[in-house]
Every structure is written in C-alpha cells, then in structure tokens.
Design an enzyme around this catalytic site. Structure first.
Site, PDB file in Angstrom:
ATOM      1  N   SER A  91       0.823  -1.218   0.000  1.00 27.09           N
ATOM      2  CA  SER A  91       0.000   0.000   0.000  1.00 27.09           C
ATOM      3  C   SER A  91       0.853   1.263   0.000  1.00 27.09           C
ATOM      4  O   SER A  91       2.004   1.260   0.453  1.00 27.09           O
ATOM      5  CB  SER A  91      -0.916   0.016   1.228  1.00 27.09           C
ATOM      6  OG  SER A  91      -1.724  -1.129   1.253  1.00 27.09           O
TER       7      SER A  91
HETATM    8  N1  SAM Z   1      -0.765  -4.350   3.936  1.00 21.10           N
HETATM    9  C1  SAM Z   1      -0.062  -4.867   2.811  1.00 21.10           C
HETATM   10  C2  SAM Z   1       1.343  -4.365   2.713  1.00 21.10           C
HETATM   11  O1  SAM Z   1       1.748  -3.528   3.529  1.00 21.10           O
HETATM   12  O2  SAM Z   1       2.055  -4.849   1.821  1.00 21.10           O
HETATM   13  C3  SAM Z   1      -0.766  -4.583   1.524  1.00 21.10           C
HETATM   14  C4  SAM Z   1      -1.822  -5.519   1.276  1.00 21.10           C
HETATM   15  S1  SAM Z   1      -2.421  -5.651  -0.363  1.00 21.10           S
HETATM   16  C5  SAM Z   1      -3.081  -4.086  -0.696  1.00 21.10           C
HETATM   17  C6  SAM Z   1      -3.827  -6.662   0.019  1.00 21.10           C
HETATM   18  C7  SAM Z   1      -3.490  -8.082   0.388  1.00 21.10           C
HETATM   19  O3  SAM Z   1      -4.693  -8.734   0.787  1.00 21.10           O
HETATM   20  C8  SAM Z   1      -2.944  -8.893  -0.792  1.00 21.10           C
HETATM   21  O4  SAM Z   1      -1.713  -9.454  -0.453  1.00 21.10           O
HETATM   22  C9  SAM Z   1      -4.012  -9.956  -1.008  1.00 21.10           C
HETATM   23  O5  SAM Z   1      -3.499 -11.180  -1.477  1.00 21.10           O
HETATM   24  C10 SAM Z   1      -4.620 -10.079   0.378  1.00 21.10           C
HETATM   25  N2  SAM Z   1      -5.965 -10.655   0.431  1.00 21.10           N
HETATM   26  C11 SAM Z   1      -6.978 -10.511  -0.465  1.00 21.10           C
HETATM   27  N3  SAM Z   1      -8.054 -11.191  -0.053  1.00 21.10           N
HETATM   28  C12 SAM Z   1      -7.721 -11.779   1.135  1.00 21.10           C
HETATM   29  C13 SAM Z   1      -8.424 -12.606   2.062  1.00 21.10           C
HETATM   30  N4  SAM Z   1      -9.678 -13.008   1.857  1.00 21.10           N
HETATM   31  N5  SAM Z   1      -7.772 -13.007   3.174  1.00 21.10           N
HETATM   32  C14 SAM Z   1      -6.492 -12.637   3.412  1.00 21.10           C
HETATM   33  N6  SAM Z   1      -5.780 -11.858   2.557  1.00 21.10           N
HETATM   34  C15 SAM Z   1      -6.388 -11.428   1.456  1.00 21.10           C
END
Ligand code: SAM
Length: 229
Positions: free
Chosen positions: A82
């Site tokens: 992010s």
């Molecule tokens: N906070 C993270 C960072 O600092 O890198 C960024 C996260 S990214 C915007 C969103 C993440 O949510 C992705 O890695 C994605 O694979 C994960 N994600 C999507 N759906 C999910 C779910 N149902 N459960 C857990 N993780 C999930």
C-alpha cells in the site's frame, strides 16, 4: 558473490533520510486535507514507527529505488504494497496502544504488519496468497518482528482462536463488513476497512460497550478486492 549487496553505513543513513522525507510528505498531505476526515497529522508514535521500519526490505529488488516514493508498488501475484500515506492514515485511525492485540487481514508484503508490530502488543496477520504469506513471514522473522503470528487462509473468517481483538485492519476491499470480523472485535474496539467495488470508501467502524457499531467514512480509496476462498 553475484547478486549480493553490502549495505554500507551511508546506504543505511540514506534509507533513514528517505523515510524522514516520506513521513514529512505524509504529514503535508494529511494537513492539506487530502480528503481525509479527522486525521490532520500522524501522532508522534506512528511517525516514529514509520521512520523506523525499512520499507525497502518489503518491496521486490527491482522496485527498491522507489521504496520511499509515496506510491503503492507491485509485490507480485497481482498484489501491491500500500501507499505510505494510506498505511499512515489507517494506522493512525486504529489508535493503537502498546498492549493491544491486533488482527490484520491481507499481510501482503508484511510492511503494514511491521508497523503494527512496533505499535501494538500482539499482531495476528492473515494472507490468502500462500507465496506472499510465506515471503512476508520470512521477511518479518529476518528483520526481528517477534510479536507477529502469521497464517495463510481466508481472512474473511478472522482468527477466532485469538479473538477478541482491540483493533482490526483490512487491507483488501470487500463489499460489506465481514460479520466474523465484527464478532471478533472487542467492545470499544476499532476496525479500519475499505468498502465497495471498483472504487471504495475507507471506513472506520467503532464497536461500543453494548455491541452496537457506528461507521464513519474517512476517504475515497482504491484497494485490491478481498478474495474469497
Ligand atoms: N498491507 C499490505 C502491505 O503492507 O504490503 C498490503 C496488502 S495488499 C493491498 C492486500 C493483500 O490482501 C494482498 O496481499 C491480497 O493477497 C490479500 N488478500 C486478499 N483477499 C484476502 C483474504 N480473503 N484473506 C487474506 N488476505 C487477502
């Protein structure tokens, strides 16, 4: 040793200077309004955590030179780390105390997890893409973030064994607040979650002593969608 890089003192100092500039930029954006409600600047402890955590350690080598630009970056598997402004804003909204137990849904690179680790007592984080979950776990361990437990799975369900949580942060967007997450939030707890479809609203959900909740829309945002198993 092809590919090996010696991090010299001056490189490490450069990282610190870059992070300092990054948090100053975040504060300028928050102060100028930027469409965010109720957060005019980072609190000193959030600022300190963002100045301390080495974001460049959580981005793929080809994007390292852009690690302290105020933008999201690809981390593989169609996912992103992010934007620092969003990480700062979401962290600020959680109002963490050093004794708090926090749940993060969407570990991604593990960068936000590291920030939570500095500010809270215990951090539980769930990632649905196994390769990302494993990479983040390895990075967090290597960098010494010891109060973090990681899990690979569908974060929609939360992590019932460790509930209730003082705070929950969701870093991928569902179109509604997952009911298991509301159930696993403590009374007087706070959840920050992007809600919607292609465009979303960053939303603060507060749970009260009687179990009722109120929501406040903070800012328009764009996150990757919450994937369901
Ligand atoms: N906070 C993270 C960072 O600092 O890198 C960024 C996260 S990214 C915007 C969103 C993440 O949510 C992705 O890695 C994605 O694979 C994960 N994600 C999507 N759906 C999910 C779910 N149902 N459960 C857990 N993780 C999930």
């Amino acid at each position: 040793m092809a590919g090996a890089v010696l991090v010299t003192g001056s490189t490490a100092q450069q990282g610190a200077a870059d992070r300092q500039r990054m948090v100053e930029e975040i504060d300028e954006m928050l102060a100028s309004g930027g469409g965010t409600r109720g957060v005019a600047r980072l609190a000193p402890h959030v600022r300190a955590a963002m100045t301390e955590v080495p974001r460049h350690e959580f981005v793929p080598p080809e994007y390292r030179s852009a690690a302290y630009s105020n933008s999201p970056l690809p981390i593989g598997h169609g996912q992103t780390i992010s934007q620092p402004l969003i990480v700062g804003l979401m962290t600020e909204l959680l109002q963490l105390a050093k004794t708090d137990k926090v749940l993060e849904v969407g570990t991604g690179s593990g960068y936000q997890t590291a920030i939570l680790s500095v500010l809270a007592g215990e951090v539980y984080t769930i990632e649905i893409v196994p390769e990302l979950g494993k990479m983040a776990r390895a990075n967090l361990e290597r960098l010494g973030y010891r109060n973090v437990s990681t899990k690979i799975g569908d974060g929609y369900q939360g992590w019932a064994e460790h509930a209730p949580f003082n705070a929950i942060i969701v870093t991928a967007a569902p179109d509604h607040v997952p009911l298991p997450l509301i159930a696993q939030l403590r009374s007087d707890g706070r959840m920050v979650i992007p809600l919607g479809g292609f465009y979303q609203e960053l939303t603060l959900l507060e749970k009260h002593a009687d179990g009722t909740t109120t929501t406040t829309i903070i800012a328009p945002v764009r996150f990757v969608p919450l994937i369901r198993e």
